[in-house]
Scaffold this motif. Structure first.
Motif, PDB file in Angstrom:
ATOM      1  N   THR A 107       0.775  -1.225   0.282  1.00  0.00           N
ATOM      2  CA  THR A 107      -0.065  -0.177  -0.139  1.00  0.00           C
ATOM      3  C   THR A 107       0.755   1.202   0.050  1.00  0.00           C
ATOM      4  OG1 THR A 107      -1.951   1.100   1.148  1.00  0.00           O
ATOM      5  CG2 THR A 107      -0.185   0.269   2.538  1.00  0.00           C
ATOM      6  N   ASP A 108       0.251   2.506   0.064  1.00  0.00           N
ATOM      7  CA  ASP A 108       1.133   3.582  -0.106  1.00  0.00           C
ATOM      8  C   ASP A 108       0.202   4.672   0.506  1.00  0.00           C
ATOM      9  OD1 ASP A 108      -0.946   3.968  -2.340  1.00  0.00           O
ATOM     10  OD2 ASP A 108      -0.005   5.810  -2.650  1.00  0.00           O
ATOM     11  N   THR A 109       0.972   5.893   0.797  1.00  0.00           N
ATOM     12  CA  THR A 109      -0.003   7.039   1.451  1.00  0.00           C
ATOM     13  C   THR A 109       0.016   8.161   0.783  1.00  0.00           C
ATOM     14  OG1 THR A 109       2.086   7.714   2.593  1.00  0.00           O
ATOM     15  CG2 THR A 109       1.002   6.049   3.698  1.00  0.00           C
ATOM     16  N   ALA A 110       0.147   8.092  -0.620  1.00  0.00           N
ATOM     17  CA  ALA A 110       0.323   9.282  -1.548  1.00  0.00           C
ATOM     18  C   ALA A 110      -0.988   9.920  -1.690  1.00  0.00           C
ATOM     19  CB  ALA A 110       1.090   9.044  -2.832  1.00  0.00           C
ATOM     20  N   SER A 111      -1.092  11.477  -1.846  1.00  0.00           N
ATOM     21  CA  SER A 111      -2.381  11.974  -2.309  1.00  0.00           C
ATOM     22  C   SER A 111      -2.986  11.722  -3.512  1.00  0.00           C
ATOM     23  CB  SER A 111      -2.146  13.501  -2.006  1.00  0.00           C
ATOM     24  OG  SER A 111      -1.306  13.870  -2.635  1.00  0.00           O
ATOM     25  N   LEU A 112      -2.344  11.059  -4.474  1.00  0.00           N
ATOM     26  CA  LEU A 112      -3.053  10.570  -5.667  1.00  0.00           C
ATOM     27  C   LEU A 112      -2.946   9.301  -5.967  1.00  0.00           C
ATOM     28  CD1 LEU A 112      -1.839  13.445  -8.235  1.00  0.00           C
ATOM     29  CD2 LEU A 112      -3.961  13.228  -7.185  1.00  0.00           C
ATOM     30  N   LYS A 113      -3.899   8.571  -6.632  1.00  0.00           N
ATOM     31  CA  LYS A 113      -4.117   7.289  -6.473  1.00  0.00           C
ATOM     32  C   LYS A 113      -4.031   6.737  -8.141  1.00  0.00           C
ATOM     33  CE  LYS A 113      -3.515   5.790  -3.748  1.00  0.00           C
ATOM     34  NZ  LYS A 113      -2.677   7.095  -2.706  1.00  0.00           N
ATOM     35  N   GLY A 141      -3.644   3.799  -0.901  1.00  0.00           N
ATOM     36  CA  GLY A 141      -4.214   4.141   0.503  1.00  0.00           C
ATOM     37  C   GLY A 141      -3.878   5.822   0.510  1.00  0.00           C
ATOM     38  N   ASN A 142      -4.733   6.677   1.119  1.00  0.00           N
ATOM     39  CA  ASN A 142      -4.402   7.773   1.320  1.00  0.00           C
ATOM     40  C   ASN A 142      -5.078   8.366   2.804  1.00  0.00           C
ATOM     41  OD1 ASN A 142      -3.975  10.815   1.482  1.00  0.00           O
ATOM     42  ND2 ASN A 142      -5.633  10.978  -0.133  1.00  0.00           N
ATOM     43  N   PRO A 143      -4.255   8.435   3.755  1.00  0.00           N
ATOM     44  CA  PRO A 143      -4.838   8.725   5.095  1.00  0.00           C
ATOM     45  C   PRO A 143      -5.130  10.537   5.118  1.00  0.00           C
ATOM     46  CG  PRO A 143      -2.499   8.757   5.035  1.00  0.00           C
ATOM     47  CD  PRO A 143      -2.776   8.115   3.718  1.00  0.00           C
TER      48      PRO A 143
END
Length: 319
Positions: free
Chosen positions: A95-101, A121-123
């Protein structure tokens, strides 16, 4: 020895280190490895017990992991996936936490083997700063956490990430990648683009030498939206330009309308505009505090032992 879930966090800044702190607080049987190009960040993360150990070698850090979290800027994810792809063990979830998917889903499709699953993913949190010194164990509590599974992601992988989000104290919000990025253009990239223009135009003005002495919280708030990496900001704006350009056009129209109100001295219209905006912000703050529960009627997700999801995947034969 008790079986553990092996988690690797690539990027031990504020978000990555906060994630490690929250997972350790949940008392799950996890072993967390941290990797960061900045060895100082990795050392701080280990000292604060966000990770159990660090590994300067990216491949070594990832090859035994059941779950890998890429807590990285958007422009670092493609090259990272390319580097680790040949060494991932079957059943691994990334998974990731970047703001674009959309860009990360495309990168995952480009590099990852079909023996692993990718769940974007984007928290939706307000990280106070970018480094591990700003990490908080409660950073994710009470927030929404967007999950955008790749089309090839196994259902077990989505369940695993949903449980991780619950363990962080957040609430999963499932979105298609294109829908996610379209919405983010208006609430994230548009403010960033406007902040870029404000700082650029203000600091290039002939009066900046004196203005800077009066600058305070208002201008600084715009500065936090720009961040501290010009290349990363440019990559972010360009990566979502198809969604961002219409927002900029609409905003340009609104700026011209506001200018007319000011030029014509229309105090009542300006006050009405202000009241509408203030009320909209109040409504948003109230709904956000309730995690938009009325509009997203998802049942509560239990907080199970992560092994419940990981062990079956270790035995799973993918296509």
């Amino acid at each position: 020895m008790t079986e553990q879930v092996h988690i690797t966090i690539v990027g031990t800044g504020c978000v990555g280190s906060s994630l490690g702190l929250a997972l350790h607080r949940a008392a799950e049987p996890v072993h967390i490895v941290g990797h960061d190009k900045d060895s100082r960040h990795a050392g701080i993360a280990q000292k604060m017990k966000a990770v159990d150990r660090t590994d300067w070698n990216l491949i070594n850090a990832c090859e035994k992991a059941d779950l890998i979290v890429l807590a990285l800027p958007l422009n670092a994810i493609d090259e990272t996936l390319k580097a680790i792809a040949p060494y991932l063990k079957p059943g691994c979830v990334i998974t990731d936490t970047a703001s674009l998917k959309q860009p990360v889903i495309a990168a995952a499709a480009r590099w990852l083997p079909d023996t692993v699953s990718f769940v974007g993913g984007n928290p939706l949190v307000n990280a106070p700063a970018s480094g591990p010194d700003a990490a908080r164990v409660d950073l994710f509590e009470g927030s929404l956490y967007c999950l955008t599974p790749a089309p090839s992601a196994h259902p077990d992988a989505v369940s695993l990430l949903s449980s991780v989000v619950a363990l962080l104290g957040a609430r999963p919000f499932y979105l298609d990648a294109a829908e996610h990025d379209g919405l983010m253009a208006g609430v994230a990239q548009l403010p960033q683009a406007l902040a870029l223009l404000v700082w650029h135009s203000t600091t290039r003005d002939a009066g900046w030498r004196d203005m800077r002495k009066l600058a305070g919280g208002a201008l600084d708030a715009f500065g936090t939206l720009i961040g501290d990496d010009g290349a990363a900001l440019a990559d972010l704006l360009l990566s979502n330009r198809d969604h961002l350009l219409p927002w900029l056009d609409a905003c340009a129209d609104e700026i011209n309308a506001l200018r007319r109100l000011l030029a014509e001295g229309q105090a009542e219209a300006l006050a009405a505009l202000g009241e509408r905006s203030i009320e909209a912000r109040r409504d948003w703050m109230r709904d956000r505090k309730r995690q938009f529960a009325e509009e997203l009627p998802l049942p509560p997700i239990e907080k199970p032992n992560l092994l419940h999801h990981i062990v079956p995947r270790r035995l799973l034969e993918r296509k």
